[in-house]
Design a protein around this motif. Structure first.
Motif, PDB file in Angstrom:
ATOM      1  N   PRO A  24      38.781   4.168  28.574  1.00 54.06           N
ATOM      2  CA  PRO A  24      39.513   3.961  27.327  1.00 54.06           C
ATOM      3  C   PRO A  24      38.619   3.779  26.106  1.00 54.06           C
ATOM      4  CG  PRO A  24      39.358   1.901  28.501  1.00 54.06           C
ATOM      5  CD  PRO A  24      38.667   2.929  29.361  1.00 54.06           C
ATOM      6  N   SER A  25      37.303   3.713  26.287  1.00 58.86           N
ATOM      7  CA  SER A  25      36.444   3.402  25.139  1.00 58.86           C
ATOM      8  C   SER A  25      36.383   4.535  24.122  1.00 58.86           C
ATOM      9  CB  SER A  25      35.036   3.045  25.602  1.00 58.86           C
ATOM     10  OG  SER A  25      34.523   4.009  26.487  1.00 58.86           O
ATOM     11  N   ASP A  26      36.561   5.777  24.589  1.00 56.54           N
ATOM     12  CA  ASP A  26      36.548   6.922  23.678  1.00 56.54           C
ATOM     13  C   ASP A  26      37.965   7.466  23.526  1.00 56.54           C
ATOM     14  OD1 ASP A  26      33.782   6.784  23.385  1.00 56.54           O
ATOM     15  OD2 ASP A  26      33.446   8.040  25.138  1.00 56.54           O
ATOM     16  N   THR A  27      38.317   7.861  22.316  1.00 57.98           N
ATOM     17  CA  THR A  27      39.662   8.369  22.051  1.00 57.98           C
ATOM     18  C   THR A  27      39.684   9.871  21.807  1.00 57.98           C
ATOM     19  OG1 THR A  27      39.410   7.835  19.703  1.00 57.98           O
ATOM     20  CG2 THR A  27      40.446   6.173  21.112  1.00 57.98           C
ATOM     21  N   GLY A  28      38.540  10.483  21.721  1.00 58.50           N
ATOM     22  CA  GLY A  28      38.457  11.924  21.508  1.00 58.50           C
ATOM     23  C   GLY A  28      37.066  12.398  21.856  1.00 58.50           C
ATOM     24  N   VAL A  29      36.839  13.706  21.770  1.00 61.44           N
ATOM     25  CA  VAL A  29      35.542  14.275  22.120  1.00 61.44           C
ATOM     26  C   VAL A  29      34.483  13.757  21.165  1.00 61.44           C
ATOM     27  CG1 VAL A  29      34.228  16.407  22.422  1.00 61.44           C
ATOM     28  CG2 VAL A  29      36.643  16.323  23.081  1.00 61.44           C
ATOM     29  N   ARG A  30      33.428  13.204  21.707  1.00 65.41           N
ATOM     30  CA  ARG A  30      32.387  12.558  20.925  1.00 65.41           C
ATOM     31  C   ARG A  30      31.181  13.477  20.751  1.00 65.41           C
ATOM     32  NH1 ARG A  30      32.221   7.021  21.474  1.00 65.41           N
ATOM     33  NH2 ARG A  30      30.332   7.160  20.175  1.00 65.41           N
ATOM     34  N   TYR A  31      30.283  13.063  19.868  1.00 63.45           N
ATOM     35  CA  TYR A  31      29.045  13.787  19.630  1.00 63.45           C
ATOM     36  C   TYR A  31      28.048  13.465  20.761  1.00 63.45           C
ATOM     37  CZ  TYR A  31      25.522  16.170  16.896  1.00 63.45           C
ATOM     38  OH  TYR A  31      24.602  17.083  16.468  1.00 63.45           O
ATOM     39  N   PRO A  32      27.237  14.436  21.228  1.00 62.81           N
ATOM     40  CA  PRO A  32      27.043  15.791  20.709  1.00 62.81           C
ATOM     41  C   PRO A  32      27.978  16.855  21.288  1.00 62.81           C
ATOM     42  CG  PRO A  32      25.388  15.340  22.347  1.00 62.81           C
ATOM     43  CD  PRO A  32      26.179  14.070  22.211  1.00 62.81           C
ATOM     44  N   ALA A  33      28.905  16.441  22.190  1.00 65.42           N
ATOM     45  CA  ALA A  33      29.825  17.431  22.754  1.00 65.42           C
ATOM     46  C   ALA A  33      30.674  18.093  21.681  1.00 65.42           C
ATOM     47  CB  ALA A  33      30.725  16.777  23.802  1.00 65.42           C
ATOM     48  N   SER A  34      30.933  17.369  20.591  1.00 70.13           N
ATOM     49  CA  SER A  34      31.770  17.905  19.520  1.00 70.13           C
ATOM     50  C   SER A  34      31.026  18.873  18.605  1.00 70.13           C
ATOM     51  CB  SER A  34      32.340  16.756  18.686  1.00 70.13           C
ATOM     52  OG  SER A  34      31.292  16.006  18.083  1.00 70.13           O
ATOM     53  N   GLU A  35      29.725  18.976  18.764  1.00 69.94           N
ATOM     54  CA  GLU A  35      28.933  19.873  17.928  1.00 69.94           C
ATOM     55  C   GLU A  35      29.255  21.330  18.244  1.00 69.94           C
ATOM     56  OE1 GLU A  35      27.034  21.306  15.196  1.00 69.94           O
ATOM     57  OE2 GLU A  35      26.252  19.269  15.386  1.00 69.94           O
ATOM     58  N   GLU A  36      29.358  22.158  17.214  1.00 70.18           N
ATOM     59  CA  GLU A  36      29.621  23.588  17.397  1.00 70.18           C
ATOM     60  C   GLU A  36      28.514  24.200  18.258  1.00 70.18           C
ATOM     61  OE1 GLU A  36      32.150  26.847  16.751  1.00 70.18           O
ATOM     62  OE2 GLU A  36      32.363  24.757  16.142  1.00 70.18           O
ATOM     63  N   GLY A  37      28.918  24.960  19.262  1.00 66.09           N
ATOM     64  CA  GLY A  37      27.958  25.634  20.122  1.00 66.09           C
ATOM     65  C   GLY A  37      27.561  24.861  21.358  1.00 66.09           C
TER      66      GLY A  37
END
Length: 378
Positions: free
Chosen positions: A190-203
């Motif tokens: 539950p600590s993360d609510t959405g895709v976090r960095y660096p996974a959210s980085e383009e590419g």
């Protein structure tokens, strides 16, 4: 260590529910292979007839990697960022880094004993950039990525989430410019609510998780940046001091996908990183609503298809009828509505390009299940 806030410039490991179950070799050394349920789920015996990751280097910036008996042959000298580069990264008092490395490239023991990785002939470049406990500095992660670039890594597996510091963003971009495939964990509830960095980085390939039933794992975050999913629940691997661990989370799924990338890079050594990513997503097995969705991304990785399917290069997939996944090795899975061979398209990592009508027709036909199931030569 304090609560990890969403905007904090820290690195948090994601994946192992610690304290993990850790067993001594005398207890589980002979049985660990049977506990690795993700291997038959991914048809690893058939996969290893095609590729085992030879000639590929996978960098693992994490808590370091112990020289486990099931892994040490594939372990290179790395670095200890925390100590200013004075160590070789072959030390781990947390278990997380050793577990991730084992999922990628453990070679096991004779007679099919010990832990086995997805790419057992790949080499691991260990980078100790996070202290025990899993909270680190994003600039230390950036330093680890920079080291991986300098040492010629082919894949960087990041089983962590971090604040997007300027240096880390620059390091990720430099890795992409160096034709290195960067794969990162999406994050855990539950600590993360959405895709976090660096996974959210383009590419960057953002990895979510599934359970034994092939369905979305409750621990895995969701979001528009999810690219693929892989097994993430009760995943057994190596640990420090010759022990074994069991973990749940998108860390494990990320390491498994990194192993898959190593297999592809080994079989297709001249394929650019973006095409390796395309092959991973184009051959994934669609789950949930047709097409890409926020739980599964483009689907569950299919290793045999990723290594054997006739995947058109980027620029030849159709926007209206996306690229076919080619032959799939999965039978009907829960949530498939009876169509385990569903092929669905993608536009990999935000790249939208037009394609020919002929391929669109083939893709539509295969999504209907008109093609016979694949046969794997043994």
């Amino acid at each position: 260590m304090g609560q990890l806030l969403a905007g904090a410039l820290r690195v948090a490991l994601v994946g192992l529910t610690l304290p993990a179950s850790i067993a001594t070799p005398s207890q589980d050394g002979d049985l660990i292979r049977g506990d690795q349920w993700h291997l038959p789920f991914l048809h690893i015996d058939a996969v290893h007839l095609i590729s085992q990751g030879e000639g590929v280097i996978v960098a693992v910036p994490d808590t370091g990697v112990d020289a486990h008996p099931d892994l040490r042959v594939n372990l290179l000298d790395g670095t200890d960022v925390i100590s200013g580069g004075s160590g070789d990264g072959r030390r781990d008092r947390d278990s997380h880094g050793t577990s991730m490395a084992g999922l990628i490239a453990a070679h096991g023991k004779e007679n099919k004993q010990g832990a086995l990785g997805i790419a057992p002939e790949a080499k691991i470049l260990p980078i100790l950039d996070t202290p025990p406990g899993g909270i680190g500095d994003p600039d230390a992660l950036a330093s680890g990525v920079e080291f991986a670039i300098a040492k010629g890594a082919d894949v960087i597996s990041i089983s962590a989430v971090a604040g997007a510091s300027v240096r880390l963003q620059q390091a990720i971009k430099a890795a992409q410019d160096a034709d290195i495939l960067v794969i990162a964990a999406a994050g855990n509830r539950p600590s993360d609510t959405g895709v976090r960095y660096p996974a959210s980085e383009e590419g960057v390939i953002a990895v979510g998780g599934i359970g034994r039933d092939g369905l979305h794992a409750a621990v895995s975050v969701t979001g528009s940046k999810i690219d693929v999913v892989a097994p993430a629940v009760d995943i057994y691997s190596t640990s420090y001091d010759g022990k074994y661990s069991k973990g749940t989370g998108t860390s494990s799924a990320t390491a498994i996908v990194a192993g898959a990338a190593a297999l592809i890079r080994s079989k297709y050594p001249y394929l650019p990183a973006r095409e390796v990513a395309h092959r991973l997503t184009a051959t994934a097995v669609d789950k949930g609503p047709p097409g890409r969705d926020d739980e599964y991304g483009y689907g569950v990785i299919d290793l045999v298809a990723a290594l054997t399917a006739d995947v058109p290069p980027l620029g030849f997939e159709s926007v209206s009828a996306p690229a076919d996944a080619g032959p799939t090795t999965f039978g009907a899975q829960p949530g498939d509505d009876g169509d385990g061979a569903t092929a669905r398209g993608l536009v990999t990592l935000g790249v939208i390009l037009a394609a020919g009508v002929g391929w669109a027709v083939v893709a539509r036909r295969r999504r209907r299940g008109d093609d016979p199931p694949p046969r794997i030569s043994r």
